[in-house]
Scaffold this motif. Structure first.
Motif, PDB file in Angstrom:
ATOM      1  N   VAL A  59       0.852  -1.183   0.000  1.00 56.39           N
ATOM      2  CA  VAL A  59       0.000   0.000   0.000  1.00 56.39           C
ATOM      3  C   VAL A  59       0.889   1.234   0.000  1.00 56.39           C
ATOM      4  O   VAL A  59       1.842   1.339   0.754  1.00 56.39           O
ATOM      5  CB  VAL A  59      -0.943   0.013   1.221  1.00 56.39           C
ATOM      6  CG1 VAL A  59      -1.741   1.298   1.272  1.00 56.39           C
ATOM      7  CG2 VAL A  59      -1.865  -1.184   1.166  1.00 56.39           C
ATOM      8  N   THR A  60       0.595   2.159  -0.884  1.00 58.64           N
ATOM      9  CA  THR A  60       1.385   3.363  -1.032  1.00 58.64           C
ATOM     10  C   THR A  60       1.283   4.241   0.205  1.00 58.64           C
ATOM     11  O   THR A  60       0.180   4.574   0.630  1.00 58.64           O
ATOM     12  CB  THR A  60       0.892   4.156  -2.258  1.00 58.64           C
ATOM     13  OG1 THR A  60       0.900   3.285  -3.381  1.00 58.64           O
ATOM     14  CG2 THR A  60       1.764   5.364  -2.510  1.00 58.64           C
ATOM     15  N   VAL A  63      -1.656   7.396   1.486  1.00 63.61           N
ATOM     16  CA  VAL A  63      -2.944   7.305   0.808  1.00 63.61           C
ATOM     17  C   VAL A  63      -4.074   7.873   1.651  1.00 63.61           C
ATOM     18  O   VAL A  63      -5.123   8.192   1.133  1.00 63.61           O
ATOM     19  CB  VAL A  63      -3.294   5.855   0.386  1.00 63.61           C
ATOM     20  CG1 VAL A  63      -2.322   5.357  -0.636  1.00 63.61           C
ATOM     21  CG2 VAL A  63      -3.367   4.934   1.579  1.00 63.61           C
ATOM     22  N   ALA A  66      -8.171   7.267   1.280  1.00 62.47           N
ATOM     23  CA  ALA A  66      -8.405   6.608  -0.003  1.00 62.47           C
ATOM     24  C   ALA A  66      -7.732   5.235  -0.002  1.00 62.47           C
ATOM     25  O   ALA A  66      -6.622   5.063  -0.469  1.00 62.47           O
ATOM     26  CB  ALA A  66      -7.863   7.461  -1.143  1.00 62.47           C
ATOM     27  N   GLY A  67      -8.422   4.260   0.552  1.00 66.95           N
ATOM     28  CA  GLY A  67      -7.893   2.905   0.570  1.00 66.95           C
ATOM     29  C   GLY A  67      -7.202   2.541   1.866  1.00 66.95           C
ATOM     30  O   GLY A  67      -6.665   1.453   1.983  1.00 66.95           O
ATOM     31  N   GLY A 131     -14.899   0.194  -4.301  1.00 65.34           N
ATOM     32  CA  GLY A 131     -13.543   0.648  -4.514  1.00 65.34           C
ATOM     33  C   GLY A 131     -12.600  -0.486  -4.837  1.00 65.34           C
ATOM     34  O   GLY A 131     -12.854  -1.639  -4.507  1.00 65.34           O
ATOM     35  N   PHE A 133      -8.405  -1.126  -4.570  1.00 62.93           N
ATOM     36  CA  PHE A 133      -7.148  -0.586  -4.096  1.00 62.93           C
ATOM     37  C   PHE A 133      -6.135  -1.701  -3.940  1.00 62.93           C
ATOM     38  O   PHE A 133      -6.348  -2.625  -3.154  1.00 62.93           O
ATOM     39  CB  PHE A 133      -7.334   0.158  -2.769  1.00 62.93           C
ATOM     40  CG  PHE A 133      -6.189   1.056  -2.465  1.00 62.93           C
ATOM     41  CD1 PHE A 133      -6.145   2.331  -2.989  1.00 62.93           C
ATOM     42  CD2 PHE A 133      -5.143   0.622  -1.694  1.00 62.93           C
ATOM     43  CE1 PHE A 133      -5.074   3.161  -2.755  1.00 62.93           C
ATOM     44  CE2 PHE A 133      -4.068   1.445  -1.437  1.00 62.93           C
ATOM     45  CZ  PHE A 133      -4.033   2.725  -1.964  1.00 62.93           C
ATOM     46  N   THR A 134      -5.088  -1.665  -4.676  1.00 65.35           N
ATOM     47  CA  THR A 134      -3.943  -2.566  -4.611  1.00 65.35           C
ATOM     48  C   THR A 134      -4.257  -3.925  -3.996  1.00 65.35           C
ATOM     49  O   THR A 134      -3.948  -4.188  -2.842  1.00 65.35           O
ATOM     50  CB  THR A 134      -2.779  -1.910  -3.835  1.00 65.35           C
ATOM     51  OG1 THR A 134      -2.629  -0.565  -4.254  1.00 65.35           O
ATOM     52  CG2 THR A 134      -1.480  -2.643  -4.100  1.00 65.35           C
ATOM     53  N   HIS A 157      -7.726  -8.616  -7.515  1.00 67.51           N
ATOM     54  CA  HIS A 157      -8.400  -7.758  -8.476  1.00 67.51           C
ATOM     55  C   HIS A 157      -7.857  -7.955  -9.882  1.00 67.51           C
ATOM     56  O   HIS A 157      -6.655  -8.003 -10.104  1.00 67.51           O
ATOM     57  CB  HIS A 157      -8.266  -6.277  -8.112  1.00 67.51           C
ATOM     58  CG  HIS A 157      -8.960  -5.403  -9.109  1.00 67.51           C
ATOM     59  ND1 HIS A 157      -8.299  -4.767 -10.127  1.00 67.51           N
ATOM     60  CD2 HIS A 157     -10.267  -5.131  -9.284  1.00 67.51           C
ATOM     61  CE1 HIS A 157      -9.174  -4.115 -10.873  1.00 67.51           C
ATOM     62  NE2 HIS A 157     -10.382  -4.323 -10.373  1.00 67.51           N
TER      63      HIS A 157
END
Length: 176
Positions: A59-60, A63, A66-67, A131, A133-134, A157
């Motif tokens: 995970v960035t 964030v 958002a996620g 949503g 997300f990664t 995903h």
């Protein structure tokens, strides 16, 4: 001021007794969380990839919301029930949230409100938000009053998973 995690905990997570929901703005997931996978055909893998790749700790950083909210499907459903039934917002804010404008750009939705989408389903309208997300995907469909909520989550995903998640959410929403 207070951190976003503190505000969310005090205003939403604690009052709704969402004991397995938290803001996790840094790489990694709480112990016991489902691992997330980028699957072949996903935007998160090279086009030539043939094997799933565990992206749980990818995970960035930064964030924020958002996620970065980690939860369970039961607690996501409890949140949407509380939100749509008026437990979290005063009536005027709830009316504003449900006031929509045409979009046509979000899968399965022809209208968007403030943070929610109106989905036209075979059985009528559903409201919610989803949503990707990664390595994770979630879809929520709920009645406008929050009395009927369906949450589907996947820990992988690609387009096939996305199609299956949306189809399953609609089937459960319309037939349960």
């Amino acid at each position: 001021g207070d951190s976003l995690g503190h505000v969310l905990a005090k205003r939403i997570f604690e009052p709704l007794q969402l004991r397995h929901t938290s803001l996790e703005p840094h790489p990694g997931s709480p112990e016991g969380s489902a691992h997330g996978y980028a699957l072949p055909g996903s935007d998160f893998l090279e086009p030539t990839a043939t094997q799933p790749h565990d992206v749980t700790d990818s995970v960035t950083p930064g964030v924020r919301a958002a996620g970065a909210i980690v939860s369970t499907v039961d607690e996501v459903a409890r949140f949407y029930h509380a939100l749509f039934s008026g437990q979290l917002l005063p009536p005027e804010m709830l009316r504003q949230m449900f006031r929509t404008v045409p979009t046509g750009s979000t899968r399965g939705s022809n209208q968007q409100g403030l943070g929610v989408y109106r989905y036209e389903r075979a059985c009528g309208f559903a409201w919610g938000h989803g949503g990707v997300f990664t390595g994770y995907m979630t879809s929520v469909m709920a009645s406008r009053d929050g009395s009927h909520v369906v949450v589907i989550a996947a820990n992988g995903h690609n387009q096939q998973v996305e199609d299956a998640v949306f189809a399953t959410a609609e089937k459960l929403y319309c037939h349960s």
